[in-house]
Design a protein around this motif. Structure first.
Motif, mmCIF file in Angstrom:
data_model
loop_
_atom_site.group_PDB
_atom_site.id
_atom_site.type_symbol
_atom_site.label_atom_id
_atom_site.label_comp_id
_atom_site.label_asym_id
_atom_site.label_seq_id
_atom_site.Cartn_x
_atom_site.Cartn_y
_atom_site.Cartn_z
ATOM 1 N N ILE A 306 6.455 -11.653 -13.495
ATOM 2 C CA ILE A 306 7.067 -11.861 -14.810
ATOM 3 C C ILE A 306 8.506 -12.331 -14.668
ATOM 4 N N ALA A 307 9.254 -11.684 -13.770
ATOM 5 C CA ALA A 307 10.654 -12.084 -13.573
ATOM 6 C C ALA A 307 10.747 -13.509 -13.059
ATOM 7 N N GLY A 308 9.843 -13.890 -12.164
ATOM 8 C CA GLY A 308 9.905 -15.221 -11.581
ATOM 9 C C GLY A 308 9.414 -16.317 -12.497
ATOM 10 N N ILE A 309 8.355 -16.038 -13.269
ATOM 11 C CA ILE A 309 7.745 -17.070 -14.109
ATOM 12 C C ILE A 309 8.367 -17.112 -15.497
ATOM 13 N N ALA A 310 8.424 -15.964 -16.164
ATOM 14 C CA ALA A 310 8.842 -15.940 -17.565
ATOM 15 C C ALA A 310 10.350 -15.965 -17.749
ATOM 16 N N LEU A 311 11.114 -15.428 -16.778
ATOM 17 C CA LEU A 311 12.558 -15.316 -16.948
ATOM 18 C C LEU A 311 13.302 -16.322 -16.065
ATOM 19 N N ALA A 312 13.233 -16.143 -14.744
ATOM 20 C CA ALA A 312 13.916 -17.085 -13.851
ATOM 21 C C ALA A 312 13.280 -18.469 -13.908
ATOM 22 N N GLY A 313 11.967 -18.525 -14.131
ATOM 23 C CA GLY A 313 11.303 -19.814 -14.229
ATOM 24 C C GLY A 313 11.825 -20.648 -15.384
ATOM 25 N N TRP A 314 12.209 -19.987 -16.460
ATOM 26 C CA TRP A 314 12.811 -20.677 -17.603
ATOM 27 C C TRP A 314 14.117 -21.349 -17.166
ATOM 28 N N MET A 429 -0.077 -1.564 -17.516
ATOM 29 C CA MET A 429 0.570 -2.258 -16.410
ATOM 30 C C MET A 429 1.531 -3.329 -16.914
ATOM 31 N N ALA A 430 1.135 -4.036 -17.970
ATOM 32 C CA ALA A 430 1.971 -5.109 -18.515
ATOM 33 C C ALA A 430 3.271 -4.554 -19.081
ATOM 34 N N MET A 431 3.198 -3.441 -19.785
ATOM 35 C CA MET A 431 4.404 -2.858 -20.373
ATOM 36 C C MET A 431 5.353 -2.334 -19.301
ATOM 37 N N LEU A 432 4.812 -1.642 -18.311
ATOM 38 C CA LEU A 432 5.656 -1.113 -17.242
ATOM 39 C C LEU A 432 6.268 -2.248 -16.421
ATOM 40 N N ALA A 433 5.467 -3.291 -16.164
ATOM 41 C CA ALA A 433 5.964 -4.411 -15.359
ATOM 42 C C ALA A 433 7.037 -5.192 -16.099
ATOM 43 N N ALA A 434 6.890 -5.357 -17.416
ATOM 44 C CA ALA A 434 7.888 -6.106 -18.186
ATOM 45 C C ALA A 434 9.236 -5.397 -18.142
ATOM 46 N N ARG A 435 9.211 -4.075 -18.243
ATOM 47 C CA ARG A 435 10.474 -3.316 -18.164
ATOM 48 C C ARG A 435 11.136 -3.520 -16.805
ATOM 49 N N ARG A 436 10.355 -3.427 -15.726
ATOM 50 C CA ARG A 436 10.923 -3.602 -14.390
ATOM 51 C C ARG A 436 11.389 -5.040 -14.190
ATOM 52 N N ALA A 437 10.673 -6.005 -14.769
ATOM 53 C CA ALA A 437 11.052 -7.410 -14.627
ATOM 54 C C ALA A 437 12.420 -7.677 -15.231
ATOM 55 N N LEU A 438 12.708 -7.070 -16.356
ATOM 56 C CA LEU A 438 14.020 -7.248 -16.982
ATOM 57 C C LEU A 438 15.126 -6.715 -16.074
ATOM 58 N N VAL A 439 14.858 -5.589 -15.426
ATOM 59 C CA VAL A 439 15.840 -5.021 -14.500
ATOM 60 C C VAL A 439 16.042 -5.950 -13.304
ATOM 61 N N ILE A 440 14.950 -6.461 -12.759
ATOM 62 C CA ILE A 440 15.041 -7.375 -11.617
ATOM 63 C C ILE A 440 15.837 -8.619 -11.988
ATOM 64 N N TYR A 441 15.544 -9.181 -13.151
ATOM 65 C CA TYR A 441 16.214 -10.393 -13.578
ATOM 66 C C TYR A 441 17.698 -10.146 -13.807
ATOM 67 N N TRP A 442 18.032 -9.011 -14.388
ATOM 68 C CA TRP A 442 19.440 -8.677 -14.611
ATOM 69 C C TRP A 442 20.181 -8.557 -13.281
ATOM 70 N N ARG A 443 19.545 -7.943 -12.299
ATOM 71 C CA ARG A 443 20.170 -7.817 -10.976
ATOM 72 C C ARG A 443 20.330 -9.182 -10.313
#
Length: 474
Positions: A306-314, A429-443
């Protein structure tokens, strides 16, 4: 109603109403989005997938890239399986390791010494760096071998250390790469006994994604996201990307370099093809692999996606037709290309809608309980909300039916039935992963650093004993 609980009842009632309204609208919009895509799939079913055009198969040696970090438990077994499956094929397998990963180096060294088809590449830096960096070091080693031997490789195949390759895979690539820049075959997760819930939901998702999503994109001529395994690219294609990126074809600062490389290939107008065929033995030519069977590992992996495709990929790719968009598109197809990217990037929004829906259901149930026990005001559902809930329920039933259909076609009817309750696991899994993805992207934004947050694998991941063997998806 006692004053001490009146405010709580009012709060629960108001919060549940707003959450259910937001969730109902979100479910309706996402459900209609999926329904429209299903219509494209149904409408193009009569069209044959693009096949080889009759050109001679691609000749020459094919390189296989396998990046590895801390894979001493499984890598040697994977290499033995691959060498046996591709006996007689003109292939050379490049394995990317790190100097501080002695366990993996010791595990595969006897194989490297005993088979000329294996080529060990040790990174000059300690690991883990990123998967993209590891792949770039393999690309550099390939170029060095070409110069030393006076030859040129024909294509590069991407695989991971946990994969089970197919004997007919290389021949399939040769046929289709004669007139395509990239070929992706289906990825079929192994559903192991004892891991039917966490591991099984991967099977459901990939069965639908590679039974419908990739098929429709290929038929429409849209850019195809590479899965990073079971994917082959011509050498000329990677050389073009390397020139464009200053020497390295893979993006080093990406968590999903495989996804991005497929989309960038589409930006250049190069042809990519998704191929779902049968081999000489009558079975599907697919890449099978182990996926996480524990909640923490699954969340880590999906958060990286999610972090790579939906956030950083943008950030990296933009939108087709925009000023900063890397991806180009014909004017009459730009909205179609944008729609495909939207579907790739909607995961955080979908997770928020799911969270709102579950929270709204919980608060609504609490409101009913409060009315029965404490005399709170009744939860009133208006006509508009009833319509939204009814539409959402119909779309949910359709969505579950589609998920069950594709899982059943890939794994058999029993797994198709299991796919319905597993949808709840997928939502969690999707909800838990989305929360972690936001943290990864922020870092990533704060530090500017990307770390290979890879999935750990165990020896048990490599067992051929599975709950349901993949069958023909016809």
């Amino acid at each position: 109603m006692e004053l001490s609980t009146a405010w709580l009842g009012w709060l629960v009632l108001g919060a549940s109403r707003e959450l259910m309204l937001f969730a109902s609208v979100g479910i309706l919009l996402i459900g209609l989005d999926d329904l429209l895509f299903d219509a494209f799939w149904l409408g193009t079913r009569g069209e044959r997938q693009a096949g080889a055009t009759g050109k001679p198969p691609l000749t020459g040696t094919i390189a296989v890239f396998i990046p590895a970090w801390d894979e001493h438990r499984i890598l040697a077994a994977m290499l033995r399986r691959s060498l046996a499956a591709w006996e007689g094929e003109d292939v050379r397998i490049y394995i990317g390791c790190y100097p501080n990963d002695a366990a993996t180096l010791f595990a595969i060294s006897p194989l490297i010494a005993g088979d000329r088809r294996l080529r060990l590449v040790v990174n000059e830096r300690d690991g883990p760096t990123t998967k993209g960096d590891n792949l770039n070091r393999l690309w550099a080693a390939l170029g060095a071998d070409e110069r030393a031997e006076g030859m040129r490789f024909a294509a590069i195949v991407l695989h991971d250390a946990e994969d089970h390759v197919h004997p007919g895979e290389i021949a399939l690539y040769r046929r289709h790469l004669s007139d395509a820049a990239m070929v992706q075959i289906p990825v079929v997760p192994i559903i192991a006994r004892g891991a039917r819930w966490i591991g099984g939901h991967y099977g459901d998702e990939f069965a639908e994604a590679h039974g419908k999503e990739m098929v429709v994109r290929s038929r429409l001529g849209m850019p195809l996201p590479s899965a990073g395994v079971g994917c082959a690219l011509t050498r000329h294609t990677l050389a073009l990307l390397a020139i464009e990126r200053g020497g390295d074809p893979f993006r080093c600062n990406s968590l999903t370099e495989d996804y991005e490389i497929g989309m960038v290939i589409g930006a250049y107008g190069l042809r990519a093809r998704f191929v779902d065929e049968t081999g000489p033995a009558g079975d599907r030519v697919v890449s099978r692999g182990a996926f996480p069977d524990r909640t923490d590992a699954a969340v880590r992996q999906k958060a990286r996606w999610i972090a790579g495709i939906a956030l950083a990929g943008w950030d990296h790719l933009g939108w087709p037709g925009s000023r900063r968009g890397v991806m180009a598109a014909q004017s009459d197809r730009v909205w179609l290309a944008r729609w495909m990217l939207w579907r790739d990037r909607r995961a955080p929004l979908a997770a928020l809608v799911l969270l709102s829906a579950y929270a709204g259901l919980f608060l609504t149930a609490a409101g009913w309980l409060g009315r029965a026990v404490l005399g709170w005001e009744a939860v009133i559902v208006g006509d508009a909300m009833r319509i939204l809930l009814a539409l959402g329920a119909m779309l949910l039933v359709w969505r579950l039916a589609m998920r069950s259909l594709f899982a059943g076609r890939c794994y058999g009817w029993r797994e198709g039935v299991w796919a319905v309750p597993r949808a709840f696991v997928a939502n969690i899994m999707a909800m838990l992963a989305a929360r972690r993805a936001l943290v990864i992207y922020w870092r990533m934004l704060r530090s500017g650093e990307v770390v290979w947050d890879k999935t750990e694998h165990r020896e048990s991941d490599m067992t051929p004993d599975v709950a349901a063997a993949p069958v023909m998806a016809r």
